[in-house]
Design an enzyme around this catalytic site. Sequence first.
Site, mmCIF file in Angstrom:
data_model
loop_
_atom_site.group_PDB
_atom_site.id
_atom_site.type_symbol
_atom_site.label_atom_id
_atom_site.label_comp_id
_atom_site.label_asym_id
_atom_site.label_seq_id
_atom_site.Cartn_x
_atom_site.Cartn_y
_atom_site.Cartn_z
ATOM 1 C CB VAL A 82 3.627 71.354 -102.701
ATOM 2 C CG1 VAL A 82 4.156 71.766 -104.087
ATOM 3 C CG2 VAL A 82 3.187 72.584 -101.917
ATOM 4 C CE LYS A 83 -0.228 64.494 -108.205
ATOM 5 N NZ LYS A 83 -1.583 64.296 -108.772
#
Length: 214
Positions: A82-83
């Site tokens: 997850v960015k």
Amino acid sequence: MELFIDSADIEELRRCVAGGLVDGVTTNPSLVAKTGRPFHETVVAICELVGGPVSAEVTATDAAPMLEQARELAALHEHVVVKLPLTRDGLQTCRALADDGIKTNVTLCFSAVQGLLAAKAGATYVSPFIGRLDDIGQAGMDLIRDLRQVYDNYGFETKVLAASIRHTEHLLQAALAGADAATIPAGVFDKLLNHPLTDSGLERFLADWKKAGL
């Protein structure tokens, strides 16, 4: 060094990963939008193609909806990282995800103290943007060196993922500075394989082989 391709184009990625040299992919909403395909569908397709870390970015800016989006992305595929943006809400979300064992990539890092906070929040990767710092007259590579020293000083496990790489020299300098990973456009990846002396040397070998009648 882990080598990632910064792209959401399936065919472009297929060509890059074919040789077994690519470890993962980084994407962002802009890259996915260019493909014209649904976001979640594209992320899953990339994960199945690459078989390694695939950074997929949230679009919310407040902690509560950001965390909800992040969990939704993480549930898409085991390879999703997850960015998150390097903001107060982004780091709060990062801490919550890290506590649950979800991998994260904290992006838009422009200073070593920002990177220190990302590591304290439990980020799996932090993405310092080399090229963008160079664009405003700052030495982007100094940030890689500073992060490497800070993380080594305190034993942080967060990996330095060099981003905003514009050319092959950027990648070389990031590797020399001790970056754990780098993400590059497909065009830069292609240039890593090329050198005029390699081409001319191969041509000479083949010409000699032909002259020898072999």
